[in-house]
Design an enzyme around this catalytic site. Structure first.
Site, mmCIF file in Angstrom:
data_model
loop_
_atom_site.group_PDB
_atom_site.id
_atom_site.type_symbol
_atom_site.label_atom_id
_atom_site.label_comp_id
_atom_site.label_asym_id
_atom_site.label_seq_id
_atom_site.Cartn_x
_atom_site.Cartn_y
_atom_site.Cartn_z
ATOM 1 N N LYS A 184 47.607 47.953 21.056
ATOM 2 C CA LYS A 184 47.339 48.322 19.658
ATOM 3 C C LYS A 184 47.143 47.052 18.842
ATOM 4 C CE LYS A 184 48.948 52.807 19.796
ATOM 5 N NZ LYS A 184 48.439 54.033 19.215
ATOM 6 N N GLU A 205 50.874 51.614 15.376
ATOM 7 C CA GLU A 205 52.120 51.958 16.081
ATOM 8 C C GLU A 205 52.901 50.747 16.576
ATOM 9 O OE1 GLU A 205 51.725 55.190 19.023
ATOM 10 O OE2 GLU A 205 50.019 55.775 17.769
ATOM 11 N N MET A 246 50.843 41.530 8.507
ATOM 12 C CA MET A 246 49.687 41.312 7.632
ATOM 13 C C MET A 246 49.060 42.661 7.271
ATOM 14 S SD MET A 246 48.029 37.711 8.663
ATOM 15 C CE MET A 246 47.000 38.272 9.995
ATOM 16 N N HIS A 266 53.422 48.039 14.844
ATOM 17 C CA HIS A 266 54.323 47.692 13.723
ATOM 18 C C HIS A 266 55.447 48.720 13.599
ATOM 19 C CE1 HIS A 266 50.382 45.893 12.315
ATOM 20 N NE2 HIS A 266 51.182 44.845 12.295
HETATM 21 O O1 PAF Z 1 51.726 38.520 13.432
HETATM 22 C C1 PAF Z 1 51.352 38.580 12.244
HETATM 23 O O2 PAF Z 1 50.965 39.627 11.726
HETATM 24 C C2 PAF Z 1 51.342 37.308 11.417
HETATM 25 O O3 PAF Z 1 50.957 36.208 12.169
HETATM 26 C C3 PAF Z 1 52.681 37.037 10.700
HETATM 27 C C4 PAF Z 1 53.800 36.782 11.686
HETATM 28 C C5 PAF Z 1 53.039 38.226 9.826
HETATM 29 C C6 PAF Z 1 52.551 35.799 9.816
HETATM 30 O O4 PAF Z 1 51.556 35.953 8.867
#
Ligand code: PAF
Length: 283
Positions: free
Chosen positions: A184, A35, A30, A37
């Protein structure tokens, strides 16, 4: 890095990657990348030929009183970070195109969604399943990457993928932490200075609870140890502290199962979650 907003453009690129025989690693997010991600991308990069990241603040997973409008967004910064991490294609669709009409069909998560975050966020995991269904169909990933920090989300998606035969592999990626142990999260920016100092105590409290459980095999006592540590050391209000089996998320804690000690704490402007999972060897 290829950047696409429209579904058709994404599909063309997916088709080209498939025709070239490339495996696709997918990191759904989202945005407001951190870090955690980047670690998902690193794993995807190592294990696939083509890495796709999506950035979509999914309205379907926010309740009416939740922080959809306040959810932090910074596409420019995210784009730079995605390039640096080695993402091949960034997909950032609009809600209007993702959800053009409502045909009244809903996907409902099962009993795994009745506890922990699901208990205080009714419908949240239905919304997560709605968006991942669409994303999985559009991206056609070989492997998809989720962090263990959102352990309940991970467990529910694993079950969904298995039960409904999605042709992809779900990969679990360990939680990335600050030096002081705080997990994080995009929501950490909402902590006040004082709360930021207090927040690492959540992780310590979980560790103490698990150590107590390993000694005494008493889930109630272990959660109490965790609760007391959080209440004594932070100004946050506990949403839940629960010790459950993992990934089925029940109270059946027989010796041959992994367990999770999971916590959610409300601070003034942020609700933080964290957890630790122990496998049946106690690791
Ligand atoms: O973990 C997240 O950021 C969200 O729940 C996801 C998996 C991208 C779904 O919107």
């Amino acid at each position: 890095m290829i950047q696409v907003q429209l579904i058709n453009d994404l599909k063309e690129n997916v088709k080209a990657a498939k025709q070239a025989g490339k495996s696709i690693g997918f990191v759904p997010t989202m945005g407001f990348l951190h870090e955690g991600h980047m670690s998902l991308v690193k794993h995807a990069r190592e294990e696939n030929d083509f890495v796709i990241m999506s950035i979509f603040v999914n309205p379907a997973q926010f309740g009416p009183n939740e922080d959809l409008d306040r959810y932090p967004r910074d596409l420019e910064r995210d784009t730079k970070m995605a390039v640096e991490a080695g993402v091949d294609l960034l997909f950032f669709p609009q809600a209007e195109e993702m959800y053009p009409q409502d045909g009244g069909i809903t996907i409902r998560a099962g009993a795994q969604a009745d506890v922990l975050c699901g208990a205080s966020r009714p419908g949240h995991f239905d919304g997560v399943l709605k968006v991942v269904t669409k994303l999985f169909h559009l991206v056609e990933p070989t492997k998809v990457y989720f962090g263990q920090k959102d352990a309940q989300q991970l467990a529910i998606i694993e079950t969904y993928v298995r039960d409904y035969n999605f042709p992809l592999e779900v990969r679990r990626v360990p939680t990335v932490r600050e030096e002081d142990g705080l997990a994080k999260s995009s929501r950490n920016v909402f902590l006040s200075e004082k709360e930021r100092v207090e927040a690492p105590l959540i992780q310590q409290a979980i560790q103490m609870g698990l150590e107590d459980y390993q000694k005494n095999q008493d889930a109630e006592k272990a959660t109490l140890v965790t609760i007391q540590h959080i209440e004594n050391g932070t100004s946050g209000n506990i949403d839940y502290v629960e010790l459950l089996s993992y990934p089925d998320l029940t109270n059946n804690l027989s010796n041959n199962k992994s367990i999770i000690l999971a916590v959610a704490v409300f601070f003034e402007k942020a609700r933080l979650i964290d957890n630790l999972i122990l496998n049946n060897k106690g690791e």
